[in-house]
Motif scaffolding. Structure first.
Motif, mmCIF file in Angstrom:
data_model
loop_
_atom_site.group_PDB
_atom_site.id
_atom_site.type_symbol
_atom_site.label_atom_id
_atom_site.label_comp_id
_atom_site.label_asym_id
_atom_site.label_seq_id
_atom_site.Cartn_x
_atom_site.Cartn_y
_atom_site.Cartn_z
ATOM 1 N N GLY A 189 0.785 -1.105 0.087
ATOM 2 C CA GLY A 189 -0.073 0.083 0.031
ATOM 3 C C GLY A 189 0.754 1.447 0.082
ATOM 4 N N CYS A 202 1.137 2.909 10.647
ATOM 5 C CA CYS A 202 0.020 2.370 9.522
ATOM 6 C C CYS A 202 0.875 1.927 8.312
ATOM 7 N N LEU A 203 0.325 0.739 7.767
ATOM 8 C CA LEU A 203 0.778 -0.013 6.680
ATOM 9 C C LEU A 203 1.877 -0.985 7.110
ATOM 10 N N LYS A 221 -3.577 -3.877 9.610
ATOM 11 C CA LYS A 221 -2.227 -3.532 8.679
ATOM 12 C C LYS A 221 -2.343 -1.955 8.924
ATOM 13 N N GLU A 222 -3.577 -1.339 8.391
ATOM 14 C CA GLU A 222 -3.801 -0.067 8.418
ATOM 15 C C GLU A 222 -4.068 0.740 9.635
ATOM 16 N N ARG A 269 -5.243 6.030 3.794
ATOM 17 C CA ARG A 269 -5.242 4.943 4.642
ATOM 18 C C ARG A 269 -6.723 4.589 5.223
#
Length: 220
Positions: free
Chosen positions: A5, A51-52, A73-74, A195
């Motif tokens: 991402g 984030c990510l 994940k985010e 996001r």
């Protein structure tokens, strides 16, 4: 990198690796921040997850530890780790979560204006195939979410979200069920964004209260 991402074309995240693009397309790669330590004592390590980054990827930085809870994940913010050889800490933490003795507070941004506090008390049923998906279903497990509006701007609302239970995608599914999916959460009907705007803000465990400040990109 696309799956992570972090690849952008202009201001839009590139989501499909098989898409045909002009050979003159310019790509922008965003860097993923490193996790930072919020608290460390004895066997307990509390991090601010960026984030990510998946929860499991944190263990690359801290190989002597294991996860005591997980974040999507985010989702950024407070996450708990414990030393691998401390089974007693793991048992105590599992027990505390099971008995709903852990205070869990999140921040979320949704499209639309929510004017009043409310409690969402709807059972959640989760199906886990290649990707987990939760739905509101009478055969699901009990789930309780309390939301409080904090700020309004540009027809969006910043919410404080406190959860008693910890079902998979609980906040995401509950907010979508009342017509206010989280900004960026396209899986649950949210508008596309940089996001998923969900942040684990505070956790109180064993009388230890830890706060992870909002990331710089967490704006209305």
């Amino acid at each position: 990198m696309i799956d992570s991402g972090i690849v952008y074309v202009g201001h839009r995240r590139l989501r499909v690796a098989r898409a045909l693009l002009d050979t003159k397309t310019h790509f922008r790669i965003e860097k993923i921040a490193k996790p930072s330590v919020l608290y460390k004592q004895d066997s307990l390590l509390i991090l601010d997850k960026p984030c990510l980054m998946t929860s499991e990827e944190l263990l690359r930085f801290y190989p002597d530890y294991q996860l005591l809870n997980r974040l999507d994940k985010e989702t950024s913010g407070v996450i708990l780790l414990g030393l691998k050889d401390d089974e007693e800490l793991q048992k105590k933490t599992i027990h505390a979560f099971k008995k709903q003795e852990v205070y869990k507070e999140y921040l979320a941004i949704v499209n639309g204006l929510i004017n009043d506090e409310m409690q969402i008390d709807k059972p959640i049923l989760t199906q886990k195939n290649s990707k987990a998906k939760s739905t509101i279903h009478q055969k699901g497990k009990p789930a309780l979410t309390h939301i409080t509006p904090l700020e309004y701007e540009n027809k969006k609302t910043l919410l404080k979200v406190v959860i008693k239970t910890g079902r998979t995608h609980q906040i995401r599914a509950h907010l979508a069920s009342i017509g206010y999916p989280i900004l960026g959460d396209m899986q649950y009907g949210g508008k596309e964004a940089k996001r998923i705007f969900l942040h684990s803000h505070k956790i109180n465990l064993f009388n230890i209260q830890i706060t992870a400040q909002k990331p710089s990109d967490f704006k209305l």
